[in-house]
Design an enzyme around this catalytic site. Structure first.
Site, PDB file in Angstrom:
ATOM      1  N   CYS A  86      33.516  42.913  43.668  1.00  0.00           N
ATOM      2  CA  CYS A  86      32.303  42.697  42.899  1.00  0.00           C
ATOM      3  C   CYS A  86      32.003  43.888  42.008  1.00  0.00           C
ATOM      4  O   CYS A  86      32.698  44.897  42.024  1.00  0.00           O
ATOM      5  CB  CYS A  86      31.100  42.510  43.838  1.00  0.00           C
ATOM      6  SG  CYS A  86      31.365  41.357  45.196  1.00  0.00           S
ATOM      7  N   ARG A 107      29.732  38.728  41.676  1.00  0.00           N
ATOM      8  CA  ARG A 107      30.737  38.446  42.697  1.00  0.00           C
ATOM      9  C   ARG A 107      31.987  37.813  42.125  1.00  0.00           C
ATOM     10  O   ARG A 107      31.913  36.847  41.352  1.00  0.00           O
ATOM     11  CB  ARG A 107      30.146  37.512  43.760  1.00  0.00           C
ATOM     12  CG  ARG A 107      31.098  37.244  44.918  1.00  0.00           C
ATOM     13  CD  ARG A 107      30.500  36.254  45.894  1.00  0.00           C
ATOM     14  NE  ARG A 107      31.410  35.965  46.995  1.00  0.00           N
ATOM     15  CZ  ARG A 107      31.355  34.889  47.764  1.00  0.00           C
ATOM     16  NH1 ARG A 107      30.418  33.976  47.544  1.00  0.00           N
ATOM     17  NH2 ARG A 107      32.233  34.701  48.730  1.00  0.00           N
ATOM     18  N   ILE A 110      36.845  36.231  46.647  1.00  0.00           N
ATOM     19  CA  ILE A 110      38.202  36.410  47.164  1.00  0.00           C
ATOM     20  C   ILE A 110      38.281  35.933  48.611  1.00  0.00           C
ATOM     21  O   ILE A 110      39.212  35.260  49.009  1.00  0.00           O
ATOM     22  CB  ILE A 110      38.630  37.895  47.080  1.00  0.00           C
ATOM     23  CG1 ILE A 110      38.569  38.389  45.627  1.00  0.00           C
ATOM     24  CG2 ILE A 110      40.020  38.100  47.671  1.00  0.00           C
ATOM     25  CD1 ILE A 110      39.526  37.702  44.676  1.00  0.00           C
ATOM     26  N   LEU A 111      37.275  36.317  49.413  1.00  0.00           N
ATOM     27  CA  LEU A 111      37.163  35.854  50.800  1.00  0.00           C
ATOM     28  C   LEU A 111      35.906  35.009  50.923  1.00  0.00           C
ATOM     29  O   LEU A 111      34.852  35.381  50.404  1.00  0.00           O
ATOM     30  CB  LEU A 111      37.076  37.047  51.760  1.00  0.00           C
ATOM     31  CG  LEU A 111      38.322  37.933  51.868  1.00  0.00           C
ATOM     32  CD1 LEU A 111      38.008  39.178  52.684  1.00  0.00           C
ATOM     33  CD2 LEU A 111      39.471  37.168  52.500  1.00  0.00           C
ATOM     34  N   ASN A 148      30.934  45.995  47.328  1.00  0.00           N
ATOM     35  CA  ASN A 148      32.071  45.804  46.424  1.00  0.00           C
ATOM     36  C   ASN A 148      33.327  46.219  47.164  1.00  0.00           C
ATOM     37  O   ASN A 148      33.430  47.369  47.605  1.00  0.00           O
ATOM     38  CB  ASN A 148      31.889  46.662  45.164  1.00  0.00           C
ATOM     39  CG  ASN A 148      33.145  46.700  44.307  1.00  0.00           C
ATOM     40  OD1 ASN A 148      33.932  45.763  44.289  1.00  0.00           O
ATOM     41  ND2 ASN A 148      33.330  47.791  43.586  1.00  0.00           N
ATOM     42  N   GLY A 149      34.280  45.303  47.311  1.00  0.00           N
ATOM     43  CA  GLY A 149      35.538  45.666  47.960  1.00  0.00           C
ATOM     44  C   GLY A 149      35.990  44.649  48.977  1.00  0.00           C
ATOM     45  O   GLY A 149      35.559  43.489  48.961  1.00  0.00           O
ATOM     46  N   GLU A 150      36.852  45.102  49.859  1.00  0.00           N
ATOM     47  CA  GLU A 150      37.390  44.245  50.908  1.00  0.00           C
ATOM     48  C   GLU A 150      37.549  45.056  52.192  1.00  0.00           C
ATOM     49  O   GLU A 150      38.031  46.193  52.166  1.00  0.00           O
ATOM     50  CB  GLU A 150      38.774  43.688  50.529  1.00  0.00           C
ATOM     51  CG  GLU A 150      38.842  42.945  49.215  1.00  0.00           C
ATOM     52  CD  GLU A 150      38.139  41.595  49.224  1.00  0.00           C
ATOM     53  OE1 GLU A 150      37.686  41.169  50.303  1.00  0.00           O
ATOM     54  OE2 GLU A 150      38.032  40.980  48.159  1.00  0.00           O
ATOM     55  N   ASP A 195      33.522  39.205  54.703  1.00  0.00           N
ATOM     56  CA  ASP A 195      33.579  40.536  55.295  1.00  0.00           C
ATOM     57  C   ASP A 195      32.266  41.287  55.078  1.00  0.00           C
ATOM     58  O   ASP A 195      31.959  42.226  55.809  1.00  0.00           O
ATOM     59  CB  ASP A 195      34.762  41.328  54.741  1.00  0.00           C
ATOM     60  CG  ASP A 195      34.798  41.367  53.222  1.00  0.00           C
ATOM     61  OD1 ASP A 195      34.052  40.621  52.579  1.00  0.00           O
ATOM     62  OD2 ASP A 195      35.612  42.137  52.668  1.00  0.00           O
ATOM     63  N   ILE A 247      55.728  44.478  32.906  1.00  0.00           N
ATOM     64  CA  ILE A 247      55.617  44.690  31.464  1.00  0.00           C
ATOM     65  C   ILE A 247      56.848  45.453  30.995  1.00  0.00           C
ATOM     66  O   ILE A 247      57.282  46.403  31.646  1.00  0.00           O
ATOM     67  CB  ILE A 247      54.345  45.507  31.128  1.00  0.00           C
ATOM     68  CG1 ILE A 247      53.102  44.651  31.336  1.00  0.00           C
ATOM     69  CG2 ILE A 247      54.383  46.031  29.699  1.00  0.00           C
ATOM     70  CD1 ILE A 247      52.993  43.470  30.401  1.00  0.00           C
TER      71      ILE A 247
END
Length: 632
Positions: free
Chosen positions: A2, A52, A55-56, A76-78, A101, A294
């Site tokens: 997020c 947001r 993701i989960l 913000n994060g996992e 989470d 790339i």
């Protein structure tokens, strides 16, 4: 994943409209949902906003701000091991209403306060309002994968995942910190805790910032420090045991980063770091993982063919994109928006492009930053040790002797590439006489004296993590001292910034499996003799990778993951450089000595042996200034 933003306003002049503007400035970080709440408190108005990226738990169960008892959180994060923590909390009597989470972290904070962080494997920045303790706590993960900025003027604390959100608050003062400009020109990034703006800071990795609402005061403290890991006794494990344990930790760390309710891919450059991520994950996967690369038409910079061979060997679902100057020019114009403070690592171009490529197929992309810091991959580590191997007395004599000569007047050598800068660096290195300071000077694109030459104002000197000295006394392994410094400087403020902003600019989540703290802590105790063995850097990592990929596919000269700007600036991008570095535009900020910068540019364009990075740093600042301060 997020973007979070908010305020604690003791003047109580900030409302929901301001909060929404701050938060929505980061819509790219979270296009799937948004939340804004302003809480009443006797001492201050408290605003929490969140964008947001789901993701989960893709349902509304993960909506933020989230509340429990007397707590409110934006996150913000996992937390990759949230399911294990959730089971532990359920045994304590907690129940859950979502699969997110965030809820686990919130209830874990209720159970253990900040000690919940000891249990968390992940990347995160979060803010918690604790009404019972009358405090708000800001937190950033151990490595600093997730950003968190704050502005404090004594009357209000503003915070956000990106600086652009702070700029939306009417009381935020966009006043350039000249000392930070000096640091930027030296390193091509601004080291933590400083930012381009006065009164504005980056929260340090592994730190908590607490604001006591009734006292109107801030307190910052560490809950984790990589130096503590490096200060532990070196492991007594054998080489075989070290390699075996390292591989087990890598498997655990890499597979944790595959936890998601959306498609996941891997950035594959062709080097050992990204190859290790792709190889280990593919080996444990029942289907073909997606990899992205790339490439360039300029062969000296192109690794796409090597990456393709590795992908073919591993059996991944591989996608590549061969880019040229036109693609770079489009990205160049976007850089000030993506990186909202001056940031001049020229691998921002390929990193942004590979993120754009991956975003067409996945919502999560694994990168491999940290490999060079953990396993000793950069040549600058070897150089720092080699240049300072003499006695301090001899180094002092050499430095003094060099100070008696003008490098511009030394025949033959003065025609060599960037000779005056390299001469100045060696004088400084031998003058300091210690490997950690050698690393500092090697890491600079412009020395402090060169910065003073090109700047019109004389900045003061800020202390950074390059200046650690007494803090390193318990690290008795010379190489590990350098790795610890690089972890706290180049890794967090260059590489992690680069990947976070590039991936978020196209609304995908970048994950860093090599920065699992368990792997970091273990490798910090591995001696230099195993990290660089028989003159082979990254010996441990290479030994592990060769179990999955033949050595013949991997062994080749190391190429940096950068764009061929040196060629493009003399051709396709020359007009851009000449426009922004024109005297009338340099004069706008009042920071630069325009004649000196012009002289540098003209020498470069005419084919002189000048480092293009010096001009690139100044150009990036001008692009940033044009976007955020005043039109040029």
């Amino acid at each position: 994943m997020c973007g979070i933003a908010g305020f604690i306003d003791f003047s109580k002049k900030s409302g929901t409209d301001i909060l929404q503007r701050m938060t929505d400035a980061m819509q790219h970080r979270g296009p799937n949902d948004s939340g804004y709440e302003v809480f009443e408190h006797a001492a201050a108005g408290i605003g929490f906003g969140q964008r947001r990226l789901s993701i989960l738990d893709l349902s509304s169960g993960g909506h933020q701000p989230m509340h429990f008892k007397h707590y409110s959180i934006i996150f913000n994060g996992e937390i990759y091991n949230f399911k294990e923590i959730k089971k532990e909390l359920e045994k304590l009597g907690y129940s859950f209403h979502s699969g997110s989470d965030t809820e686990v972290l919130l209830k874990g904070y209720d159970a253990w306060k900040e000690r919940v962080l000891d249990r968390c494997i992940g990347m995160f920045a979060f803010v918690i309002f604790d009404r019972q303790q009358d405090e708000v706590v800001l937190c950033r993960d151990r490595a600093g994968v997730k950003p968190l900025y704050y502005y404090w003027d004594g009357a209000r604390l503003l915070f956000a995942s990106e600086l652009k959100a702070l700029c939306e608050h009417p009381q935020f003062k966009k006043e350039i910190d000249v000392n930070s400009v000096s640091l930027f020109l030296q390193y091509s990034y601004i080291p933590t805790p400083y930012t381009i703006y006065q009164e504005t800071r980056k929260l340090k990795p592994g730190h908590l910032l607490t604001i006591r609402l009734n006292r109107q005061e801030l307190q910052e403290r560490a809950y984790w420090n990589v130096l503590d890991a490096y200060n532990q006794p070196l492991t007594g494990l054998s080489q075989h045991e070290v390699i075996q344990h390292t591989e087990a930790l890598m498997k655990s760390a890499y597979n944790y980063r595959m936890v998601a309710d959306v498609p996941v891919g891997v950035f594959l450059s062709g080097g050992y770091d990204s190859a290790s991520v792709a190889a280990i994950i593919q080996a444990g996967s029942g289907s073909r993982i997606k990899t992205f690369t790339i490439g360039y038409k300029e062969r000296a910079f192109d690794e796409s063919q090597e990456a393709k061979k590795i992908a073919r060997h591993l059996g991944t679902d591989h996608t590549e994109w061969i880019v040229g100057p036109k693609d770079a020019l489009e990205i160049l114009e976007q850089l000030p928006e993506i990186y909202d403070e001056p940031f001049a690592d020229n691998s921002t171009v390929p990193t942004t492009l590979v993120s754009k490529l991956a975003s067409k197929q996945v919502k999560v992309a694994l990168s491999a930053d940290g490999g060079d810091e953990l396993f000793a991959g950069y040549n600058k580590f070897n150089q720092s040790l080699r240049y300072t191997r003499f006695s301090k007395r001899l180094q002092g004599v050499l430095s003094h002797t060099m100070g008696l000569m003008n490098p511009e007047l030394i025949p033959y050598f003065n025609k060599k590439y960037n000779f005056a800068s390299r001469y100045e660096k060696m004088k400084l290195i031998w003058g300091a006489g210690q490997p950690q300071y050698a690393l500092k000077y090697i890491s600079q694109y412009l020395t402090e004296s060169e910065v003073h030459h090109y700047m019109q104002v004389k900045p003061e000197k800020y202390r950074t993590n390059f200046d650690l000295n007494g803090e390193l006394t318990n690290i008795n392994d010379p190489l590990n001292k350098l790795l610890a410094i690089d972890y706290k400087t180049f890794l967090v403020d260059n590489n992690l910034v680069k990947v976070d902003r590039a991936t978020m600019s196209v609304s995908i989540e970048g994950r860093e499996p090599m920065l699992d703290h368990r792997l970091v802590e273990f490798l910090a105790q591995v001696p230099q003799s195993l990290k660089v063995k028989d003159n082979v850097n990254k010996y441990i990592l290479k030994t592990i990778v060769h179990k999955y990929i033949p050595q013949s596919l991997m062994d080749r000269p190391k190429r940096p993951f950068i764009a061929p700007l040196q060629e493009w600036f003399r051709d396709e991008l020359k007009e851009q450089m000449q426009y922004y570095l024109a005297p009338e535009r340099l004069a706008k900020s009042g920071l630069f000595n325009a004649p000196h910068v012009q002289q540098l540019m003209e020498k470069y364009i005419s084919g002189g042996k000048v480092s293009h990075q010096k001009l690139w740093n100044i150009l990036v600042f001008q692009l940033w200034y044009n976007r955020w301060m005043e039109k040029l």
